[in-house]
Every structure is written in structure tokens, then in C-alpha cells.
Design a protein around this motif. Sequence first.
Motif, PDB file in Angstrom:
ATOM      1  N   SER A  64       0.837  -1.206   0.000  1.00 50.18           N
ATOM      2  CA  SER A  64       0.000   0.000   0.000  1.00 50.18           C
ATOM      3  C   SER A  64       0.865   1.247   0.000  1.00 50.18           C
ATOM      4  O   SER A  64       2.000   1.229   0.497  1.00 50.18           O
ATOM      5  CB  SER A  64      -0.912   0.029   1.232  1.00 50.18           C
ATOM      6  N   ARG A  65       0.326   2.309  -0.534  1.00 49.09           N
ATOM      7  CA  ARG A  65       1.021   3.607  -0.492  1.00 49.09           C
ATOM      8  C   ARG A  65       0.914   4.253   0.887  1.00 49.09           C
ATOM      9  O   ARG A  65       1.580   5.244   1.159  1.00 49.09           O
ATOM     10  CB  ARG A  65       0.412   4.576  -1.497  1.00 49.09           C
ATOM     11  N   TYR A  66       0.022   3.746   1.718  1.00 49.50           N
ATOM     12  CA  TYR A  66      -0.240   4.405   2.997  1.00 49.50           C
ATOM     13  C   TYR A  66       0.299   3.571   4.157  1.00 49.50           C
ATOM     14  O   TYR A  66       0.246   2.337   4.116  1.00 49.50           O
ATOM     15  CB  TYR A  66      -1.746   4.638   3.171  1.00 49.50           C
ATOM     16  N   PRO A  67       0.828   4.226   5.191  1.00 50.41           N
ATOM     17  CA  PRO A  67       1.294   3.487   6.371  1.00 50.41           C
ATOM     18  C   PRO A  67       0.110   2.841   7.095  1.00 50.41           C
ATOM     19  O   PRO A  67      -1.029   3.309   7.015  1.00 50.41           O
ATOM     20  CB  PRO A  67       1.951   4.572   7.227  1.00 50.41           C
ATOM     21  N   ASP A  69      -0.779   2.767  10.129  1.00 48.56           N
ATOM     22  CA  ASP A  69      -1.471   3.628  11.101  1.00 48.56           C
ATOM     23  C   ASP A  69      -2.738   4.254  10.548  1.00 48.56           C
ATOM     24  O   ASP A  69      -3.630   4.665  11.307  1.00 48.56           O
ATOM     25  CB  ASP A  69      -0.558   4.797  11.524  1.00 48.56           C
ATOM     26  N   VAL A  70      -2.790   4.362   9.240  1.00 53.61           N
ATOM     27  CA  VAL A  70      -3.914   5.080   8.621  1.00 53.61           C
ATOM     28  C   VAL A  70      -5.249   4.383   8.901  1.00 53.61           C
ATOM     29  O   VAL A  70      -6.289   5.037   8.991  1.00 53.61           O
ATOM     30  CB  VAL A  70      -3.662   5.274   7.103  1.00 53.61           C
ATOM     31  N   GLN A  73      -6.330   5.816  12.162  1.00 51.58           N
ATOM     32  CA  GLN A  73      -6.609   7.250  11.968  1.00 51.58           C
ATOM     33  C   GLN A  73      -7.916   7.446  11.195  1.00 51.58           C
ATOM     34  O   GLN A  73      -8.696   8.364  11.499  1.00 51.58           O
ATOM     35  CB  GLN A  73      -5.444   7.899  11.199  1.00 51.58           C
TER      36      GLN A  73
ATOM     37  N   ALA B 332      -7.635  15.951  10.082  1.00 54.13           N
ATOM     38  CA  ALA B 332      -8.043  14.662  10.665  1.00 54.13           C
ATOM     39  C   ALA B 332      -6.890  13.934  11.343  1.00 54.13           C
ATOM     40  O   ALA B 332      -7.096  12.905  11.981  1.00 54.13           O
ATOM     41  CB  ALA B 332      -8.651  13.781   9.586  1.00 54.13           C
ATOM     42  N   GLY B 333      -5.668  14.463  11.199  1.00 56.17           N
ATOM     43  CA  GLY B 333      -4.521  13.748  11.755  1.00 56.17           C
ATOM     44  C   GLY B 333      -4.317  12.400  11.092  1.00 56.17           C
ATOM     45  O   GLY B 333      -3.984  11.404  11.744  1.00 56.17           O
ATOM     46  N   VAL B 334      -4.520  12.371   9.797  1.00 54.58           N
ATOM     47  CA  VAL B 334      -4.329  11.131   9.028  1.00 54.58           C
ATOM     48  C   VAL B 334      -3.055  11.274   8.213  1.00 54.58           C
ATOM     49  O   VAL B 334      -2.815  12.314   7.592  1.00 54.58           O
ATOM     50  CB  VAL B 334      -5.541  10.858   8.107  1.00 54.58           C
ATOM     51  N   SER B 335      -2.210  10.228   8.233  1.00 55.58           N
ATOM     52  CA  SER B 335      -0.951  10.264   7.485  1.00 55.58           C
ATOM     53  C   SER B 335      -1.244  10.203   6.002  1.00 55.58           C
ATOM     54  O   SER B 335      -2.080   9.413   5.556  1.00 55.58           O
ATOM     55  CB  SER B 335      -0.067   9.080   7.869  1.00 55.58           C
ATOM     56  N   ASN B 336      -0.531  11.002   5.240  1.00 55.74           N
ATOM     57  CA  ASN B 336      -0.695  10.972   3.791  1.00 55.74           C
ATOM     58  C   ASN B 336       0.160   9.848   3.209  1.00 55.74           C
ATOM     59  O   ASN B 336       0.897   9.177   3.926  1.00 55.74           O
ATOM     60  CB  ASN B 336      -0.332  12.327   3.191  1.00 55.74           C
ATOM     61  N   ALA B 337       0.044   9.648   1.904  1.00 52.82           N
ATOM     62  CA  ALA B 337       0.729   8.529   1.246  1.00 52.82           C
ATOM     63  C   ALA B 337       2.229   8.559   1.523  1.00 52.82           C
ATOM     64  O   ALA B 337       2.826   9.628   1.672  1.00 52.82           O
ATOM     65  CB  ALA B 337       0.476   8.583  -0.251  1.00 52.82           C
ATOM     66  N   CYS B 338       2.841   7.373   1.640  1.00 54.81           N
ATOM     67  CA  CYS B 338       4.277   7.251   1.874  1.00 54.81           C
ATOM     68  C   CYS B 338       5.026   7.865   0.688  1.00 54.81           C
ATOM     69  O   CYS B 338       4.578   7.796  -0.435  1.00 54.81           O
ATOM     70  CB  CYS B 338       4.673   5.775   1.989  1.00 54.81           C
TER      71      CYS B 338
END
Lengths: 338, 338
Positions: A64-67, A69-70, A73, B332-338
Motif C-alpha cells: 500500500s502507499r499508505y502506512p 497507522d492510517v 486514523q 483529521a490527523g491522518v498520514s498521507n501517502a508514503c
Amino acid sequence: IDQTAVQHALARQDQLTKPPGSLGRLEELAVRLAGLQRTATPEVDPVRVLLFAADHGVAAEGVSRYPQDVTKQMVRNIANGGAGVAVMAKAVGAGLDIIELGLATGSEVVEGVRSEPLGPGSGNIAREPAMTPEQLARALDIGRDAVDRAVDAGVRLIIGGELGIANTTAAAALASALLDRAASEVVGPGTGLDSAGVNRKAEVVARALALHASEPRAPLEMLRRLGGFEIAALTGAYLRAAQRGVAMLIDGFIVSSAALAAVRLQPAARDWMLFSHRSAEPGHRLMMEALEADPLLDLGFRLGEATGACAAVPLLRLACAVHRDMATFDEAGVSNAC
Amino acid sequence: IDQTAVQHALARQDQLTKPPGSLGRLEELAVRLAGLQRTATPEVDPVRVLLFAADHGVAAEGVSRYPQDVTKQMVRNIANGGAGVAVMAKAVGAGLDIIELGLATGSEVVEGVRSEPLGPGSGNIAREPAMTPEQLARALDIGRDAVDRAVDAGVRLIIGGELGIANTTAAAALASALLDRAASEVVGPGTGLDSAGVNRKAEVVARALALHASEPRAPLEMLRRLGGFEIAALTGAYLRAAQRGVAMLIDGFIVSSAALAAVRLQPAARDWMLFSHRSAEPGHRLMMEALEADPLLDLGFRLGEATGACAAVPLLRLACAVHRDMATFDEAGVSNAC
């Protein structure tokens, strides 16, 4: 489907003040809902989205492109009203039941979220089964219970939604196994992998398929080995909605793998499924073909969460409104075709 | 279209808590509306349907399955809430302004209908021009005035609708002339002709095209000779909506011939047009290609009246809601894409 109600609904459609068939799929929807609900006046309200969220061990494979933790979140973001499904469910007047089934960094108390953790996420399917038999049974139960809560509250349309980093990988693996297709035919970019990323993901899915290939080809065992907590919960939800006799509106790629598993387990469940949209995820088409489904919308969505299904809710309402409220030729004093 | 507003809207879409582009055409719609309305928070409400109804002399050529009386009967049915557009406009929360421009059996007073008769219907285009220059000018004005009433009342989205027995014949003739296509390429079954009926209708359109072919090829003259009162009113309405800077949602086959005429008269009008659905009427595709339009829905509708546009209104609202209400990654405190 009640064929008497279907015949009555078809006869009514042909008496409404429009050329027969001229409202196309809206007419089909009204007739189908009339048959499912055994009524002359089908209705879809109240509508409820059952949103199942969980983490996936296969995220460790870099699919995935996202960690990871998402996932947690985004559970908060949904509960707070900021995520796509939260905005869209509210905008179309659908209720939202958020159920968290296991997060990598542990569950937490979030207002508006039902936490039913089965572990810190499903197993890494490239190395081990996604679930133990006990986890699978529990996930199916959690899905079933969510439907029971909804139906007991009078809900007439169930929408399944999902959230979980790496869950397009699990869904692709499950769909590949259920459809007996190569990983490369089903895997797509998910949240936005580039072509190298898609190739890596396909290789991970191929590894998972090879690892679990010697096992019995029963759908439930495929679901246990290749699915995930939220995908199993969706399968349980879809099976239960059919048992309870409530229509379901199916969203995109991930939930379709659960719908396919449900139909393989119980073919009659298919009758209760309406299909909302064509996902931009390429493998979705193969699942729609296998389910003989022709989704209503094709808007390039690939977000998941149930957003595509939410977008189709107004069409179902319109179908019911037209069926119920349009005047017949007789009522309106309008001449029918020569 | 305000490019600064477009750029801001694109930047906002990429900050919302979803993979970029994952809401597909909903994102496009929000960005487009932001650019048209020069705002960070586009809105489509209030929405109003302007429904123009008129009879057509070409009905005498036997081109419809329905008797000509149906136009008047359906005007009443719309005003009484029993017609498709009445049910659907109400269901999606759109206002409805019904304007009658001439009926074969004479106008009558119907509550909720604005009667502005230009005659007992347009001329039989297979034998004579549809309109005199004076009738054309008046029809364009009636359309313009309807838009002015709407915009002055704060309407943010204009939908044109139409009603008139035999008006797919006029629309096909006008589209054939504007697109320089043979009648047989544009003519379809309309309200439900069989193949013999479609052939007869194509022959009538071909006769009309031949009769008027020697005239100057100006779009306005094509509209006068081959259109009809309601089609000309729609053209006037579309031109005016663009002048007033209000977005329009285009319905199906008949209104698209008016939209095409408007764009030929004033190419900048195209910017303000959104396209709701693909009509089942085959010639619609040619008009969509000429207008470089990719309609949102494809539900097999061929009813007209504005029903396809009504069905798309909830999607426009959703586009605005998502754009306005979704949280950004930061919020939202959401991490964006790696």
C-alpha cells in the motif's frame, strides 16, 4: 423473489404515464425491490451502512502507499464525520454503524465506534492464514450481529463498507482463489500504486495463492486463509441480510470479494444483492461478471468505504418514488399509445 | 471558468482524506462547479427545472405512437404531480417551472402552468418551416425569461426539460442539420416506434432536411426551420444561463439538440453545461460527441421531460458535500501517502 409481486409491479410500470420501459434501470429496480419486499410499494428507507474496519498483516509486504497507522486514523476520521463515507452517508440520509475488528497498534475507545477486536489485524496471507478458525467464526458472527441490529431497527437497505490498509491485496487474493484466476488478472493499483507497485502486489498475491493452494477449495477456507477480519464480517453480514430478507446494495472491489464468497457459500444470497457502481480497480469487472451483476453507476470511484454504494442510494429512492407516485394513464386522463 | 478557483479546488481535493482522484467524476464535478461559481464552496441548490411544452405540426406525419392530445394531457399531468418529471423533481428537491408554448387543441388555464402560446404548435417541418421569424424570436425570449426568473430567485442550477408529441422528430431533424449527418444516423424509436416506424420517421426527417437544405446553413435558421417552440425556448434558456453565469444540467435527446444549437450560436455556452445521462435514443451519442460531453449516468432512460437530469442532481449535491465537508489529512490527523 416473490413472482406475484414482480408481475404486479411490472403491470403497474406499464400503466404509469410514460412510454413502457422509458425509465430503464429505475423500472428494473422498482420491480426487483417490489419482488424482494413482497409489496406494491417498495421502499429503501431506512438505509444503514455497516462499516467494518481492520488491519491486515500483509501490509508488511509493502503493498500500500499508505502506512498501516492510517487504518486507525481513518476509523477516527469516519467517526468524526470527516471521511468520504461519513460525508456521503450523511448527505444521502443513511445511518452509519462503525465496527472495528482489530488494529495493528491496538484498539482504542472512540465514540461512535463499536470495538470488537479479534487481534492486532489478520495474519500476513503471504506467510500464514489470515485467520484462525475461531477468528473467522467470530468475524462472521460480528457481521451477522450488525445486520440483526439494523433489521431489528427497521432498516430496509443494508450497505456493507470496509476500511483497512492493504485490504485490496486480501480482496484480490480471495477473488483470485474464488474465481480461479491468476493474481495478475485481479490485482490493481488500489489506493494508487504505480506499475512497479502493482507488480510487487501481484507477486505477493501469487505467493499467498501458492502457499494456500494445497488446501481444500471450499469458499469458507479460502475466506479464512486469504481474507481479513472485515472481509469475513462482510461475508457474514451479506449471508445474514439474505436470511433476514433485506436488500443489500454492494459497493466496490473489497466488499465484492465478500459478496462473492457469500454467494459461493449460499447462492440464494445473490437474489438480495443490488450492485451500485463499477470500481476503477480492474479486477472488479471479473467479480461483477461472476456475479452476473451490472452496476448502476460508473463514475471512476476507487475509494471504497461504501462511498460508491452511498452515491447510488438516491437512484433507489427515485425508483421507489416513481413506482409509488407517478399517475397511471387512467388516473391522469392521458391517452395510451395508439 | 475561473482558473484560480479551479486550482484551489484541485489543491483542496488532493488534501482531502482519500487517495487522490479516488472519487473520480465527483471530484471533477466539484472542481468544475468551483471554477464556474468562482468559489471554494460550490453549491447547486436551489435547483430548478424549466419545463417547456409545445405541439409539433410534424405529428401529422405519423411519427409517434401517441396521439397529439397527449401533449396537453401531459401538461396537466405534470402540473398535477403525476408525471415522471413531477415525481422526480419533487423527490430530488428541484423546483419546477412549467411553460406551455402552444397546443394543437388550444391553450387552457391550468394551475401551475405558465401559458405563452405562439400558435397551435409549430409548423410541419416536412412541409414548411417550424416557426416564423417572429415565433422563433418569441420562443427564445420565453426561454430567456424563464432563466431570468430562476436566476433572480437565486437558482444555482438550471435544468431544461421538454414535452411535445413528435418532438424527437424535430430534434432529430435539427441535430441532423447541425451535425451534417443523414437522417437515418440520428433518428431513433423515440417513445417506442417499431423498426417500420423508425424508417418512416427517418424518411420524414430526410424530407424535412431536403426541403430546407437550400437555405443558409446558419444555426439559428436551422432552429427556426427544423426545431419547435419548446426546442427554441430551450436554446434561448441555455444561452441565457451562460450569459447569467449559472450552471446547467443537460437532460437527454431533445434538449441536447437545443444545447447543440446554443453552442453553435455561442460556443462559450458549452462551459456552463454539465451532462446528466446517456439517452437510449441512438442519435444522442452523436450529439454528445459533438459537444465533447461524457454524461454521468447511463441508465437506459428515454423518457425526456428532464427525468435524466433530475436523476443526476443527487450526484452534483454529493460532489459539493464531499468538497466542502470532508476533512483534510491535517485536520483529521491522518498520514498521507508514503
